[in-house]
Motif scaffolding. Structure first.
Motif, PDB file in Angstrom:
ATOM      1  N   PHE A   4       0.852  -1.195   0.000  1.00  0.00           N
ATOM      2  CA  PHE A   4       0.000   0.000   0.000  1.00  0.00           C
ATOM      3  C   PHE A   4       0.881   1.235   0.000  1.00  0.00           C
ATOM      4  CE2 PHE A   4      -1.946   3.408   2.556  1.00  0.00           C
ATOM      5  CZ  PHE A   4      -3.104   3.661   1.832  1.00  0.00           C
ATOM      6  N   ILE A   5       0.495   2.227  -0.790  1.00  0.00           N
ATOM      7  CA  ILE A   5       1.221   3.497  -0.856  1.00  0.00           C
ATOM      8  C   ILE A   5       0.222   4.644  -0.775  1.00  0.00           C
ATOM      9  CG2 ILE A   5       2.719   4.998  -2.237  1.00  0.00           C
ATOM     10  CD1 ILE A   5       3.840   2.549  -3.584  1.00  0.00           C
ATOM     11  N   PHE A   6       0.542   5.646   0.018  1.00  0.00           N
ATOM     12  CA  PHE A   6      -0.254   6.877   0.045  1.00  0.00           C
ATOM     13  C   PHE A   6       0.690   8.064  -0.132  1.00  0.00           C
ATOM     14  CE2 PHE A   6      -1.769  10.670   2.188  1.00  0.00           C
ATOM     15  CZ  PHE A   6      -3.007  10.834   1.588  1.00  0.00           C
ATOM     16  N   PRO A   7       0.324   9.002  -1.025  1.00  0.00           N
ATOM     17  CA  PRO A   7      -0.808   8.953  -1.947  1.00  0.00           C
ATOM     18  C   PRO A   7      -0.398   8.367  -3.294  1.00  0.00           C
ATOM     19  CG  PRO A   7       0.156  11.131  -2.004  1.00  0.00           C
ATOM     20  CD  PRO A   7       0.980  10.325  -1.037  1.00  0.00           C
ATOM     21  N   THR A   8      -1.384   7.857  -4.013  1.00  0.00           N
ATOM     22  CA  THR A   8      -1.206   7.553  -5.430  1.00  0.00           C
ATOM     23  C   THR A   8      -2.134   8.476  -6.202  1.00  0.00           C
ATOM     24  OG1 THR A   8      -2.898   5.827  -5.371  1.00  0.00           O
ATOM     25  CG2 THR A   8      -0.612   5.149  -5.028  1.00  0.00           C
TER      26      THR A   8
END
Length: 293
Positions: free
Chosen positions: A174-178
């Motif tokens: 999971f990555i924030f932000p995309t």
């Protein structure tokens, strides 16, 4: 303040380098915010970010880029007497004509490079033209269409007020932000799932010294403003993000490693880690949590 042409030229080149670093390394940056991550042993997770996001590649950078463009007027170079003498003399007509010809040729090259740079900036911004007055709202609208973005409001000068929250199962990274159609964007928070069931959390965007190189590039850009000979540097420079926030991680899993000052604290549903983020934050938050029974 009138600076020698060589110094002004060096300042322009340095500005182009700093702009390139900013556009490629740090498109977005957190401002004042609160952020929370919850990890459950059964694989459920939730993440939220409420507060400010600065878009560092909008109109101000475009304006600064324009200052290094091909615009300008021809200024003859100084001619000197023959030999090792540094005594100046009047340039001949042939010398002036050669200087003008070289300058005209340089103008062509600079103009072509300017167009390529503009195309590159639009590509880095996912097709958004940073010189357009509608660029900020176009960026906001793009975020609103993505899952998790509950609200996105543009406040002006590259500042967005956002409310983001998402939940699911952490069976993937999971990555924030995309950001849709952005070829790259510096991550605020990343979650990496390992084969042994552990989750590594890193928050590179919340470390002032580890913000993808963007903050250091920003400082370079501000310092280079003096080399441009501008009396209105404060108006020209992009606004600096005020990094000020809190990141909280809660979990009923086993916390194997973390870099908080206080370590894990008891929480109603397990344990809690808390990081206070400011410009003095030397190391970006990180933790390793084991899920499962």
């Amino acid at each position: 303040m009138n600076l020698p042409r060589s110094i002004r030229r060096f300042g322009a080149i340095a500005m182009v380098i700093a702009l390139g670093l900013l556009v490629s390394a740090c498109l977005i940056s957190p401002g004042k915010f609160t952020s929370a991550l919850d990890l459950r042993k059964d694989g459920r997770f939730s993440y939220s970010y409420t507060g400010e996001i600065y878009m560092l590649g909008l109109s101000k950078l475009a304006e600064l880029g324009g200052k290094t463009d091909a615009a300008g007027t021809f200024e003859p170079s100084t001619c000197y007497k023959e030999g090792d003498s540094m005594d100046q003399r009047e340039c001949t007509k042939d010398e002036l004509a050669k200087q003008r010809s070289d300058w005209d040729e340089g103008q062509k090259s600079r103009s072509e490079k300017s167009k390529k740079d503009a195309e590159m900036m639009r590509a880095m911004l996912g097709g958004i033209d940073p010189t357009s007055p509608k660029a900020a709202e176009e960026f906001a609208d793009r975020l609103r269409k993505q899952a998790g973005w509950k609200s996105v409001t543009y406040k002006g000068d590259g500042l967005f007020e956002v409310d983001f929250a998402i939940a699911g199962r952490i069976d993937h990274d999971f990555i924030f932000p995309t950001i849709e159609r952005f070829p790259m964007a510096n991550a605020f928070v990343t979650l990496n799932r390992r084969a042994d069931g552990t989750i590594r959390m890193d928050a590179p965007g919340f470390g002032a010294g580890n913000n993808g190189g963007g903050m250091s590039s920003f400082a370079q850009l501000a310092a280079m403003g003096s080399a441009m000979g501008s009396d209105k540097k404060d108006d020209a420079m992009p606004k600096f993000p005020a990094l000020d926030g809190t990141l909280v991680l809660t979990t009923d899993g086993a916390i194997l490693a973390n870099n908080t000052d206080e370590g894990p604290a008891p929480f109603t549903t397990g344990q809690m880690l808390e990081w206070k983020i400011s410009p003095r934050t030397a190391a970006a938050p990180t933790a390793l949590v084991r899920l499962g029974s």
